[in-house]
Enzyme design. Structure first.
Site, mmCIF file in Angstrom:
data_model
loop_
_atom_site.group_PDB
_atom_site.id
_atom_site.type_symbol
_atom_site.label_atom_id
_atom_site.label_comp_id
_atom_site.label_asym_id
_atom_site.label_seq_id
_atom_site.Cartn_x
_atom_site.Cartn_y
_atom_site.Cartn_z
ATOM 1 N N ASP A 88 0.826 -1.217 0.000
ATOM 2 C CA ASP A 88 0.000 0.000 0.000
ATOM 3 C C ASP A 88 0.859 1.266 0.000
ATOM 4 O O ASP A 88 0.343 2.369 -0.210
ATOM 5 C CB ASP A 88 -0.962 0.008 1.205
ATOM 6 C CG ASP A 88 -0.277 -0.061 2.564
ATOM 7 O OD1 ASP A 88 0.969 -0.147 2.609
ATOM 8 O OD2 ASP A 88 -0.994 -0.035 3.582
ATOM 9 N N LYS A 101 8.859 -0.152 -5.412
ATOM 10 C CA LYS A 101 7.704 -1.049 -5.555
ATOM 11 C C LYS A 101 6.700 -0.476 -6.559
ATOM 12 O O LYS A 101 6.114 -1.219 -7.353
ATOM 13 C CB LYS A 101 7.026 -1.278 -4.196
ATOM 14 C CG LYS A 101 7.821 -2.084 -3.204
ATOM 15 C CD LYS A 101 8.106 -3.520 -3.622
ATOM 16 C CE LYS A 101 6.881 -4.400 -3.601
ATOM 17 N NZ LYS A 101 7.242 -5.843 -3.843
ATOM 18 N N TYR A 150 26.039 -12.040 2.006
ATOM 19 C CA TYR A 150 25.235 -10.948 1.461
ATOM 20 C C TYR A 150 26.073 -9.716 1.200
ATOM 21 O O TYR A 150 25.666 -8.804 0.488
ATOM 22 C CB TYR A 150 24.105 -10.668 2.468
ATOM 23 C CG TYR A 150 22.966 -9.863 1.929
ATOM 24 C CD1 TYR A 150 22.360 -10.183 0.719
ATOM 25 C CD2 TYR A 150 22.487 -8.781 2.646
ATOM 26 C CE1 TYR A 150 21.310 -9.428 0.245
ATOM 27 C CE2 TYR A 150 21.430 -8.036 2.173
ATOM 28 C CZ TYR A 150 20.848 -8.360 0.975
ATOM 29 O OH TYR A 150 19.799 -7.617 0.512
HETATM 30 P P1 NAD Z 1 11.363 -9.985 3.519
HETATM 31 O O1 NAD Z 1 12.371 -8.896 3.473
HETATM 32 O O2 NAD Z 1 11.065 -10.625 4.816
HETATM 33 O O3 NAD Z 1 11.798 -11.155 2.523
HETATM 34 C C1 NAD Z 1 12.278 -10.908 1.233
HETATM 35 C C2 NAD Z 1 12.709 -12.227 0.619
HETATM 36 O O4 NAD Z 1 13.189 -11.974 -0.711
HETATM 37 C C3 NAD Z 1 13.871 -12.899 1.374
HETATM 38 O O5 NAD Z 1 13.673 -14.287 1.433
HETATM 39 C C4 NAD Z 1 15.079 -12.568 0.523
HETATM 40 O O6 NAD Z 1 16.127 -13.512 0.643
HETATM 41 C C5 NAD Z 1 14.467 -12.585 -0.874
HETATM 42 N N1 NAD Z 1 15.223 -11.787 -1.846
HETATM 43 C C6 NAD Z 1 15.663 -10.498 -1.704
HETATM 44 N N2 NAD Z 1 16.344 -10.122 -2.802
HETATM 45 C C7 NAD Z 1 16.303 -11.173 -3.667
HETATM 46 C C8 NAD Z 1 16.798 -11.390 -4.978
HETATM 47 N N3 NAD Z 1 17.484 -10.431 -5.630
HETATM 48 N N4 NAD Z 1 16.572 -12.574 -5.580
HETATM 49 C C9 NAD Z 1 15.876 -13.545 -4.924
HETATM 50 N N5 NAD Z 1 15.414 -13.414 -3.672
HETATM 51 C C10 NAD Z 1 15.608 -12.236 -3.057
HETATM 52 O O7 NAD Z 1 10.058 -9.394 2.845
HETATM 53 P P2 NAD Z 1 8.531 -9.603 3.261
HETATM 54 O O8 NAD Z 1 8.197 -8.673 4.350
HETATM 55 O O9 NAD Z 1 8.274 -11.046 3.387
HETATM 56 O O10 NAD Z 1 7.813 -9.036 1.941
HETATM 57 C C11 NAD Z 1 7.557 -9.886 0.820
HETATM 58 C C12 NAD Z 1 6.911 -9.086 -0.267
HETATM 59 O O11 NAD Z 1 5.694 -8.527 0.192
HETATM 60 C C13 NAD Z 1 7.748 -7.908 -0.752
HETATM 61 O O12 NAD Z 1 7.606 -7.803 -2.142
HETATM 62 C C14 NAD Z 1 7.143 -6.701 -0.041
HETATM 63 O O13 NAD Z 1 7.329 -5.546 -0.809
HETATM 64 C C15 NAD Z 1 5.690 -7.114 0.016
HETATM 65 N N6 NAD Z 1 4.919 -6.560 1.132
HETATM 66 C C16 NAD Z 1 5.378 -6.653 2.419
HETATM 67 C C17 NAD Z 1 4.588 -6.184 3.466
HETATM 68 C C18 NAD Z 1 5.043 -6.293 4.912
HETATM 69 O O14 NAD Z 1 4.362 -5.750 5.788
HETATM 70 N N7 NAD Z 1 6.126 -6.973 5.211
HETATM 71 C C19 NAD Z 1 3.348 -5.593 3.184
HETATM 72 C C20 NAD Z 1 2.922 -5.495 1.862
HETATM 73 C C21 NAD Z 1 3.713 -5.989 0.842
HETATM 74 O O1 DAU Z 2 2.540 -0.853 4.449
HETATM 75 C C1 DAU Z 2 3.185 -1.998 3.965
HETATM 76 C C2 DAU Z 2 4.660 -1.904 4.299
HETATM 77 O O2 DAU Z 2 4.785 -2.096 5.703
HETATM 78 C C3 DAU Z 2 5.493 -2.926 3.540
HETATM 79 O O3 DAU Z 2 5.420 -2.672 2.168
HETATM 80 C C4 DAU Z 2 6.964 -2.872 4.011
HETATM 81 O O4 DAU Z 2 7.705 -3.901 3.372
HETATM 82 C C5 DAU Z 2 6.992 -3.097 5.508
HETATM 83 O O5 DAU Z 2 8.324 -2.986 5.973
HETATM 84 C C6 DAU Z 2 6.090 -2.100 6.220
HETATM 85 O O6 DAU Z 2 6.646 -0.748 6.136
HETATM 86 P P1 DAU Z 2 6.617 0.245 7.402
HETATM 87 O O7 DAU Z 2 7.654 1.259 7.213
HETATM 88 O O8 DAU Z 2 5.240 0.693 7.682
HETATM 89 O O9 DAU Z 2 7.026 -0.829 8.541
HETATM 90 P P2 DAU Z 2 8.007 -0.711 9.808
HETATM 91 O O10 DAU Z 2 7.786 -1.955 10.611
HETATM 92 O O11 DAU Z 2 9.401 -0.386 9.419
HETATM 93 O O12 DAU Z 2 7.419 0.519 10.604
HETATM 94 C C7 DAU Z 2 6.063 0.552 11.013
HETATM 95 C C8 DAU Z 2 5.823 1.889 11.656
HETATM 96 O O13 DAU Z 2 6.543 1.942 12.902
HETATM 97 C C9 DAU Z 2 6.342 3.068 10.849
HETATM 98 O O14 DAU Z 2 5.462 4.163 11.018
HETATM 99 C C10 DAU Z 2 7.703 3.381 11.476
HETATM 100 C C11 DAU Z 2 7.494 3.004 12.926
HETATM 101 N N1 DAU Z 2 8.698 2.490 13.634
HETATM 102 C C12 DAU Z 2 9.382 1.481 13.064
HETATM 103 C C13 DAU Z 2 10.492 0.959 13.679
HETATM 104 C C14 DAU Z 2 11.298 -0.156 13.045
HETATM 105 C C15 DAU Z 2 9.034 3.005 14.870
HETATM 106 O O15 DAU Z 2 8.383 3.917 15.401
HETATM 107 N N2 DAU Z 2 10.139 2.478 15.489
HETATM 108 C C16 DAU Z 2 10.891 1.487 14.943
HETATM 109 O O16 DAU Z 2 11.895 1.066 15.561
#
Ligand code: NAD
Ligand code: DAU
Length: 379
Positions: A147, A176, A364
């Site tokens: 989002d 993204k 990495y």
């Molecule tokens: P993550 O960072 O936990 O995992 C990413 C994975 O991708 C890992 O296994 C990593 O090894 C792999 N990866 C990274 N670079 C790569 C490459 N070049 N080739 C192959 N593999 C590679 O991410 P996540 O939080 O599980 O998110 C997964 C997907 O969902 C992402 O596309 C993210 O943008 C999307 N997304 C995440 C959230 C969230 O809240 N975490 C919300 C909405 C969308």
């Molecule tokens: O909205 C979807 C996204 O949510 C995904 O696309 C991203 O991959 C995922 O990382 C996440 O992004 P955010 O930036 O929202 O997530 P994060 O957990 O980093 O932070 C959540 C909120 O908390 C944000 O407003 C920042 C705040 N924050 C985060 C951290 C790590 C803090 O206040 N303290 C912290 O230490």
């Protein structure tokens, strides 16, 4: 695994990917144990710092699961993987996902999220054009997005819907958004049967403790400060990770080609409220902790540059068209999550230990960067 009874998942070892893979194979940590499908999984993953093989220990060596260790930016590897395994669909999770890291080092985000998606789309197109009959008809490329592409909301703005204009604010969000545009172009120009999902913040087991919820849990357990950025009144819309996984299955099975589906659980919470709820759960579940009450650890720190103020998802399209709904409320999902972290100290130790960080550095290299230390400011 040979033959074609499989799907290709990228990034299946990361947080959402591993929950999706485990649920698919009936091995999810908090789900029923009933497999989503008898179709196998090929997991193409670079195993970056976020791709932790321990996440998939429950299915290691199982028939039906294969890990291909490699980079989605490697066109030869991607093409060979598609030719060899002939998947029925691709679910594309692989990405650099952490906003703070994208601020200190955007290059890896552009590489994996844009270049990697382009490479995958190109290979998928060539593969798809050689398919025939039912296999071609049923093939899907599901692009898992966020989002954050929509930018930020004011307190009274309506939630993001599928027609909200793109306005990404961080390097992560911009990468993204770019990948979403590439997917859209591949549908429009080459008729590749893709679908995009844009999901809100996920939480649950196996999330790397750089993200808000697992960071706060792991810090609180160790009596470390709980760094709340700025005034802590930023709002996120939380979704339990297994609910995201079930939404993706619904889209894969019933989603319309070329469409976008927003996925969210209707759980808008301020960051401070989330942290306070985690503290209260830990007070209840660990009453004898010397750090209780855990809320005493809350520390206001300097805000994230360009910090988006509010996200909220309007999920009515996926709910009405595909019949998907989230099954966890924020309260039940967060309790499950805290309980999971309490029950898995070995997993936390593994990902936060020096040994793991050395492994990350070795495997990495420069693309790691330890999560930026938050600068503590007096308030
Ligand atoms: P993550 O960072 O936990 O995992 C990413 C994975 O991708 C890992 O296994 C990593 O090894 C792999 N990866 C990274 N670079 C790569 C490459 N070049 N080739 C192959 N593999 C590679 O991410 P996540 O939080 O599980 O998110 C997964 C997907 O969902 C992402 O596309 C993210 O943008 C999307 N997304 C995440 C959230 C969230 O809240 N975490 C919300 C909405 C969308
Ligand atoms: O909205 C979807 C996204 O949510 C995904 O696309 C991203 O991959 C995922 O990382 C996440 O992004 P955010 O930036 O929202 O997530 P994060 O957990 O980093 O932070 C959540 C909120 O908390 C944000 O407003 C920042 C705040 N924050 C985060 C951290 C790590 C803090 O206040 N303290 C912290 O230490």
């Amino acid at each position: 695994m040979s033959g074609s009874n499989c799907i290709l998942v990228t990034g299946g070892t990361g947080f959402i990917g591993s929950n999706f893979v485990l649920d698919w194979m009936g091995a999810g940590p908090t789900t029923s144990g009933k497999p989503t499908s008898d179709t196998g999984i090929i997991n193409l993953d670079l195993l970056t710092y976020a791709g932790n093989p321990a996440n998939l220990a429950a299915i290691e060596g199982r028939p039906g699961y294969t890990l291909v260790h490699g980079d989605i930016c490697d066109a030869t590897l991607v093409a060979e993987t598609l030719d060899r395994y002939q998947p029925k669909a691709i679910v594309h999770f692989a990405a650099e996902s952490h906003v703070d890291r994208s601020i200190v080092g955007p290059e890896a985000f552009l590489k994996t999220n844009i270049d990697g998606t382009f490479t995958l789309l190109n290979a998928a197109r060539s593969y798809y054009e050689r398919l025939t009959g039912e296999k071609k008809e049923n093939f899907r490329f599901l692009h898992v997005s966020t989002d954050e592409v929509y930018g930020t909301l004011g307190p009274h703005d309506p939630a993001f819907h599928e027609k909200t204009p793109y306005a990404p604010n961080s390097p992560y969000a911009a990468s993204k958004a770019s990948s979403d545009h590439l997917v859209r172009a591949w549908v429009h120009t080459y008729k590749l049967p893709c679908i995009i999902t844009n999901c809100s913040n996920n939480y649950g087991p196996f999330q790397f403790p750089e993200k808000l919820i697992p960071l706060m849990i792991t810090h609180a357990l160790n009596g470390k400060p709980l760094p709340v950025y700025g005034d802590g009144q930023q709002i996120r819309d939380w979704l339990y990770v297994s609910d995201h996984a079930s939404a993706l299955v619904a889209v894969l099975e019933r989603g319309r080609i070329g469409e976008t589906y927003n996925v969210g659980g209707g759980n808008q919470r301020s960051n401070l409220a989330v942290v306070e709820t985690i503290c209260a759960l830990l007070d209840e579940l660990r009453p004898d902790s010397k750090f209780a009450p855990h809320s005493q650890l809350i520390t206001y720190v300097k805000d994230r540059p360009g910090h988006d103020r509010r996200y909220a998802i309007d999920a009515r399209k996926i709910e009405s068209e595909l019949g998907w709904t989230a099954s966890e409320s924020f309260e039940t999902g967060l309790r499950k999550t805290v309980e999971w972290y309490l029950a898995n100290p070995g997993w936390i130790e593994n990902v936060t230990s020096g040994a793991y960080q050395q492994w990350v550095q070795k495997n990495y290299g420069d693309r790691t960067g330890i999560a930026p230390a938050s600068e503590v400011v007096a308030r």
